[in-house]
Design an enzyme around this catalytic site. Structure first.
Site, PDB file in Angstrom:
ATOM      1  N   GLY A   8      49.072  38.338  49.151  1.00  0.00           N
ATOM      2  CA  GLY A   8      48.615  37.762  47.886  1.00  0.00           C
ATOM      3  C   GLY A   8      47.901  38.829  47.073  1.00  0.00           C
ATOM      4  O   GLY A   8      47.270  39.717  47.628  1.00  0.00           O
ATOM      5  N   LYS A  70      55.738  37.072  51.909  1.00  0.00           N
ATOM      6  CA  LYS A  70      56.654  36.474  52.884  1.00  0.00           C
ATOM      7  C   LYS A  70      57.425  37.496  53.701  1.00  0.00           C
ATOM      8  O   LYS A  70      57.783  37.234  54.836  1.00  0.00           O
ATOM      9  CB  LYS A  70      57.657  35.585  52.149  1.00  0.00           C
ATOM     10  N   ARG A  75      60.474  40.521  61.190  1.00  0.00           N
ATOM     11  CA  ARG A  75      60.957  39.132  61.327  1.00  0.00           C
ATOM     12  C   ARG A  75      61.221  38.595  59.911  1.00  0.00           C
ATOM     13  O   ARG A  75      60.460  37.799  59.384  1.00  0.00           O
ATOM     14  CB  ARG A  75      59.878  38.303  62.047  1.00  0.00           C
ATOM     15  N   ASP A 113      45.658  41.059  56.320  1.00  0.00           N
ATOM     16  CA  ASP A 113      45.934  41.191  57.761  1.00  0.00           C
ATOM     17  C   ASP A 113      47.432  41.238  58.056  1.00  0.00           C
ATOM     18  O   ASP A 113      47.877  42.023  58.891  1.00  0.00           O
ATOM     19  CB  ASP A 113      45.230  40.083  58.561  1.00  0.00           C
ATOM     20  N   THR A 115      49.856  42.315  56.069  1.00  0.00           N
ATOM     21  CA  THR A 115      50.371  43.618  55.600  1.00  0.00           C
ATOM     22  C   THR A 115      49.975  44.718  56.579  1.00  0.00           C
ATOM     23  O   THR A 115      50.761  45.629  56.862  1.00  0.00           O
ATOM     24  CB  THR A 115      49.811  43.918  54.184  1.00  0.00           C
ATOM     25  N   THR A 135      41.567  41.622  49.973  1.00  0.00           N
ATOM     26  CA  THR A 135      41.665  40.159  49.916  1.00  0.00           C
ATOM     27  C   THR A 135      40.408  39.619  49.264  1.00  0.00           C
ATOM     28  O   THR A 135      39.308  40.136  49.518  1.00  0.00           O
ATOM     29  CB  THR A 135      41.848  39.477  51.283  1.00  0.00           C
ATOM     30  N   ASP A 137      39.284  36.933  50.151  1.00  0.00           N
ATOM     31  CA  ASP A 137      38.649  36.132  51.208  1.00  0.00           C
ATOM     32  C   ASP A 137      37.592  36.907  51.994  1.00  0.00           C
ATOM     33  O   ASP A 137      36.773  36.305  52.683  1.00  0.00           O
ATOM     34  CB  ASP A 137      39.702  35.622  52.198  1.00  0.00           C
ATOM     35  N   ASP A 139      37.939  38.544  54.705  1.00  0.00           N
ATOM     36  CA  ASP A 139      38.019  38.111  56.110  1.00  0.00           C
ATOM     37  C   ASP A 139      38.785  39.088  56.999  1.00  0.00           C
ATOM     38  O   ASP A 139      39.279  38.710  58.060  1.00  0.00           O
ATOM     39  CB  ASP A 139      38.670  36.721  56.192  1.00  0.00           C
ATOM     40  N   ARG A 172      26.070  13.368  37.523  1.00  0.00           N
ATOM     41  CA  ARG A 172      27.217  13.320  38.443  1.00  0.00           C
ATOM     42  C   ARG A 172      27.038  14.242  39.652  1.00  0.00           C
ATOM     43  O   ARG A 172      26.254  15.191  39.602  1.00  0.00           O
ATOM     44  CB  ARG A 172      28.493  13.777  37.717  1.00  0.00           C
ATOM     45  N   GLY A 180      39.546  30.943  50.312  1.00  0.00           N
ATOM     46  CA  GLY A 180      38.934  31.655  51.437  1.00  0.00           C
ATOM     47  C   GLY A 180      39.640  31.494  52.763  1.00  0.00           C
ATOM     48  O   GLY A 180      39.200  32.031  53.773  1.00  0.00           O
ATOM     49  N   ARG A 181      40.701  30.671  52.814  1.00  0.00           N
ATOM     50  CA  ARG A 181      41.401  30.361  54.073  1.00  0.00           C
ATOM     51  C   ARG A 181      40.391  29.857  55.118  1.00  0.00           C
ATOM     52  O   ARG A 181      39.606  28.970  54.819  1.00  0.00           O
ATOM     53  CB  ARG A 181      42.163  31.581  54.609  1.00  0.00           C
ATOM     54  N   ARG A 276      33.106  13.972  40.508  1.00  0.00           N
ATOM     55  CA  ARG A 276      34.330  14.639  40.059  1.00  0.00           C
ATOM     56  C   ARG A 276      34.571  15.847  40.961  1.00  0.00           C
ATOM     57  O   ARG A 276      33.653  16.316  41.625  1.00  0.00           O
ATOM     58  CB  ARG A 276      34.184  15.137  38.615  1.00  0.00           C
ATOM     59  N   GLN A 284      40.576  32.469  40.789  1.00  0.00           N
ATOM     60  CA  GLN A 284      39.727  33.413  41.529  1.00  0.00           C
ATOM     61  C   GLN A 284      40.437  34.719  41.848  1.00  0.00           C
ATOM     62  O   GLN A 284      39.810  35.724  42.165  1.00  0.00           O
ATOM     63  CB  GLN A 284      39.268  32.781  42.855  1.00  0.00           C
TER      64      GLN A 284
END
Ligand code: F6P
Length: 358
Positions: A8, A70, A75, A113, A115, A135, A137, A139, A172, A180-181, A276, A284
């Protein structure tokens, strides 16, 4: 040499491409860009980069090379079998031939990770490869920071601030879902920066009862709103993560998303506080990188070139204890760096009264 961006996208990719390519060009090295990540390597799609191509791109979001999350050469999903299952093929030899035919002597891969796992695979096949971790994330195992993260946090913080003013106007509860997975770094940092009342992380399963208590207590105290910053991977105690979709052709097939709506609907139903939800999603990941990400990208790109010059290949550049370093490319494979229990920011947030609904 060639440069490839995989997985991504994230803010700061172009700043790394610029840092690597300008340095190489200044040393008289011919630089090719691989189009659309490992897909371009498989399909033999390269483009020659000129000084003009890598000029004026430090502030540009996305990647001038294109990316793909992808294509895994070891593989590669070729299509579907007659029974509907995915047909995979190892196309590594095609990639190696393409690299050989173009006389590419070194490869810089910029990615997450997945890649890095493929980069490690190519290093084992004898390719001189260096990885640069990216990333939003934050992470990736082996480095304490990835470029793109600080931009995502700034974007999420701005959104949370905006949600506060509208939530205040209407008494509200507003649930803001961030990416962030399976790691809660974006939610934790943006949540703290925007003084969210509740932060929900994948690492700390939450209790709806505790969440209701915070929202109701705040209403009773006369607070005009409650802001709940929830990571897309957060899950209730004894419950499951909310999956938005499954992409069977992707090496990382699960796409999380939807927990924000679930929580907002439950708060409104069970507490009568009008609620909401907002999903920040790919906002992001897009747009211009913040200054600190441009600086980090430049440092990491430069360190990748230093490693190549020293012949130190099969490595991923990294930051540890605030210093530039490098680790084996295998290090991040199949792992995710999640928020640890002793993370100082968790303690700091609790000390100012932030709830994690645990
Ligand atoms: O890893 C970056 C990330 O943006 C995650 O935070 C998110 O879960 C995922 O990618 C979304 O992936 P896609 O762009 O395939 O929807």
């Amino acid at each position: 040499m060639a440069i490839l961006t995989g997985g991504g996208d994230c803010p700061g990719l172009n700043a790394v491409i610029r840092a690597v390519a300008k340095d190489a060009m200044n040393c008289g090295i011919e630089v090719l860009g691989v189009e659309d990540g490992y897909l371009g390597l498989i399909e033999n799609r390269f483009k020659e980069l000129t000084p003009n191509d890598v000029s004026g791109i430090i502030a540009r979001g996305g990647t001038i090379l294109g990316s793909n999350n992808k294509a895994n050469p070891a593989r590669f999903a070729l299509g579907k079998n007659p029974d509907g299952s995915i047909m995979y093929k190892d196309v590594t030899s095609d990639c190696l031939r393409n690299l050989r035919d173009r006389r590419i002597q070194a490869l810089v891969v910029i990615g997450g990770d997945g890649t890095m796992t493929s980069a490690a695979w190519f290093a084992r096949q004898g390719v001189a490869v260096v990885g640069v971790p990216k990333t939003i994330d934050n992470d990736i195992e082996g480095t304490e920071i990835t470029f793109g993260f600080q931009t995502a946090v700034a974007t999420a913080t701005d959104a949370l601030d905006r949600c506060r003013t509208t939530a205040d106007s209407h008494h509200r509860a507003l649930v803001v879902e961030v990416m962030g997975r399976n790691a809660g770094w974006i939610a934790l940092h943006a949540g703290v920066a925007a003084a969210s009342d509740v932060i929900l992380l994948p690492e700390i399963p939450f209790s709806m009862t505790s969440l209701y208590e915070t929202v109701l207590a705040r209403a009773k105290m006369g607070k005009r709103s409650s802001i709940i910053c929830v990571s897309e991977g957060a899950l209730p105690e004894g419950g499951k993560q909310v999956v938005a979709k499954i992409d069977p052709t992707s090496p990382d097939p699960i796409r999380l998303g939807g927990i924000g709506k679930v929580i907002a609907d439950l708060i409104e139903k069970d507490t009568d506080v009008e609620s909401r939800h907002v999903v920040l999603g790919h906002v992001q990941r897009g747009g211009t990188p913040v200054a600190s990400d441009r600086v980090l990208s430049t440092l990491l790109g430069n360190h990748a070139m230093t490693l190549l010059r020293e012949g130190k290949v099969g490595r991923m550049v990294a930051v540890q204890k605030g210093c530039l370093t490098d680790v084996d490319l295998e290090e991040p494979a199949g792992k995710q760096r999640r928020v640890p229990k002793d993370e100082p920011l968790l303690q700091a947030a609790k000390a100012v009264g932030t709830s994690f609904a645990d």
